[in-house]
Motif scaffolding. Structure first.
Motif, PDB file in Angstrom:
ATOM      1  N   SER A  61       0.816  -1.208   0.000  1.00 51.60           N
ATOM      2  CA  SER A  61       0.000   0.000   0.000  1.00 51.60           C
ATOM      3  C   SER A  61       0.852   1.260   0.000  1.00 51.60           C
ATOM      4  O   SER A  61       0.430   2.306  -0.498  1.00 51.60           O
ATOM      5  N   ASP A  65       2.346   3.623  -4.197  1.00 50.18           N
ATOM      6  CA  ASP A  65       1.898   5.001  -4.334  1.00 50.18           C
ATOM      7  C   ASP A  65       3.104   5.922  -4.154  1.00 50.18           C
ATOM      8  O   ASP A  65       3.624   6.074  -3.042  1.00 50.18           O
ATOM      9  N   THR A  66       3.562   6.536  -5.236  1.00 43.46           N
ATOM     10  CA  THR A  66       4.706   7.446  -5.145  1.00 43.46           C
ATOM     11  C   THR A  66       4.340   8.745  -4.436  1.00 43.46           C
ATOM     12  O   THR A  66       5.192   9.355  -3.786  1.00 43.46           O
ATOM     13  N   GLU A  67       3.092   9.163  -4.559  1.00 40.81           N
ATOM     14  CA  GLU A  67       2.666  10.391  -3.869  1.00 40.81           C
ATOM     15  C   GLU A  67       2.747  10.221  -2.366  1.00 40.81           C
ATOM     16  O   GLU A  67       3.172  11.137  -1.649  1.00 40.81           O
ATOM     17  N   THR A  68       2.367   9.042  -1.873  1.00 36.85           N
ATOM     18  CA  THR A  68       2.465   8.782  -0.433  1.00 36.85           C
ATOM     19  C   THR A  68       3.911   8.811   0.031  1.00 36.85           C
ATOM     20  O   THR A  68       4.223   9.349   1.098  1.00 36.85           O
ATOM     21  N   GLN A  69       4.814   8.245  -0.745  1.00 32.79           N
ATOM     22  CA  GLN A  69       6.230   8.282  -0.386  1.00 32.79           C
ATOM     23  C   GLN A  69       6.757   9.717  -0.353  1.00 32.79           C
ATOM     24  O   GLN A  69       7.517  10.093   0.546  1.00 32.79           O
ATOM     25  N   GLN A  90      -3.041   3.084   7.347  1.00 28.41           N
ATOM     26  CA  GLN A  90      -3.736   3.043   6.067  1.00 28.41           C
ATOM     27  C   GLN A  90      -4.554   1.764   5.913  1.00 28.41           C
ATOM     28  O   GLN A  90      -5.569   1.758   5.215  1.00 28.41           O
ATOM     29  N   LYS A 131      -4.389   9.472   3.865  1.00 32.87           N
ATOM     30  CA  LYS A 131      -3.600  10.186   2.863  1.00 32.87           C
ATOM     31  C   LYS A 131      -3.897  11.674   2.886  1.00 32.87           C
ATOM     32  O   LYS A 131      -2.996  12.507   2.737  1.00 32.87           O
TER      33      LYS A 131
END
Length: 294
Positions: A61, A65-69, A90, A131
């Motif tokens: 999960s 997701d690169t945005e979460t990283q 999450q 998020k």
């Protein structure tokens, strides 16, 4: 129905009381262990949450997701344990919210037939909520960094004028400016720890600036890299940057004030204008109504 609601509230109050008592006892136990010289490890809840975050579903999960990283890097959660903790949130938030939605549906709307739709909405909201909270925390941290840079630059200039090099000045600020610059000093300590392990200071400043993605800090790091390479030739650039940041802040404040004045005009038109019309035209309407009734 009333008995069910009362029973649920009573159970919630009892659970809250028990949790407070348990937390207080655990806190006292950890204090006594520290006084006895024993090492205190993480609690069972944190270990369980890390185990959930370290599972395949939790790691998938976060990694997909690169945005979460990117948001985790901006918040400062860059270690594996912190990322596992967010992965546990999450995963657990949709399940917890779906359970609460199911309980509320069964208590308040037991005869409704839209249980599946309500559960899907609860799962969707629970999946998006961590998020969105992470994005808000990242934006708030970026704003804090932008505010702290305006204080960071004059302190740097003072230390440079006293004869310190860039690395020495950063080390002094990372230790002595924790209360004044809590976010920046935390990032500086991470950078200096990497420098102590053998990495170059200019490269680590560049990496940190790219992770935080704050324009003010990016410009400051560029000037610090010039100071590392050229010595004292970039002091004027540092002063020019401070003036530019002050101008930007004043421009933002003026824009904010202009937007607030526009919003206040809308509020006055919506609330003050009807009241004014009632005061001015009210007697005329009263006279006209009396004339028609008589």
């Amino acid at each position: 129905m009333a008995y069910v609601i009362c029973a649920a509230l009573l159970l919630g109050a009892v659970a809250l009381l028990i949790s407070n008592v348990i937390q207080e006892r655990l806190r006292l136990q950890r204090v006594m262990q520290r006084l006895d010289g024993e090492k205190t490890g993480p609690s069972k809840l944190s270990l369980w949450m890390r185990a959930v975050g370290n599972s395949s579903a939790g790691q998938r999960s976060v990694s997909m997701d690169t945005e979460t990283q990117t948001l985790l890097n901006r918040v400062g959660w860059r270690t594996a344990s912190q990322r596992s903790l967010f992965a546990a949130f999450q995963i657990g938030t949709p399940l917890a919210l779906a359970g609460l939605v199911f309980l509320g549906h069964e208590v308040f709307f037991p005869r409704s037939g839209n249980l599946l739709v309500v559960l899907l909405c609860g799962l969707a909201v629970g999946y998006l909520l961590p998020k969105r909270m992470l994005a808000y925390a990242a934006k708030k941290r970026q704003q804090d960094v932008a505010i702290e840079v305006s204080t960071f630059i004059p302190l740097l200039r003072i230390l440079f004028e006293s004869g310190m090099a860039v690395e020495q000045a950063l080390r002094v600020l990372s230790t002595e400016g924790r209360q004044l610059l809590p976010v920046l000093t935390g990032e500086l300590r991470v950078v200096l720890a990497r420098v102590d392990s053998g990495l170059e200071l200019s490269q680590e400043l560049n990496k940190t600036a790219s992770l935080l993605d704050v324009d003010e800090f990016n410009d400051t790091c560029v000037i610090l890299q010039q100071l590392i390479q050229q010595g004292g030739g970039a002091m004027k650039s540092l002063q020019s940057l401070k003036e530019l940041l002050d101008d930007r802040r004043m421009t933002r404040m003026e824009e904010y004030i202009s937007k607030m004045s526009a919003k206040m005009s809308v509020v006055m038109m919506a609330f003050l204008f009807p009241a004014l019309m009632i005061v001015l035209a009210g007697p005329s309407f009263v006279v006209i109504s009396r004339a028609f009734t008589s």
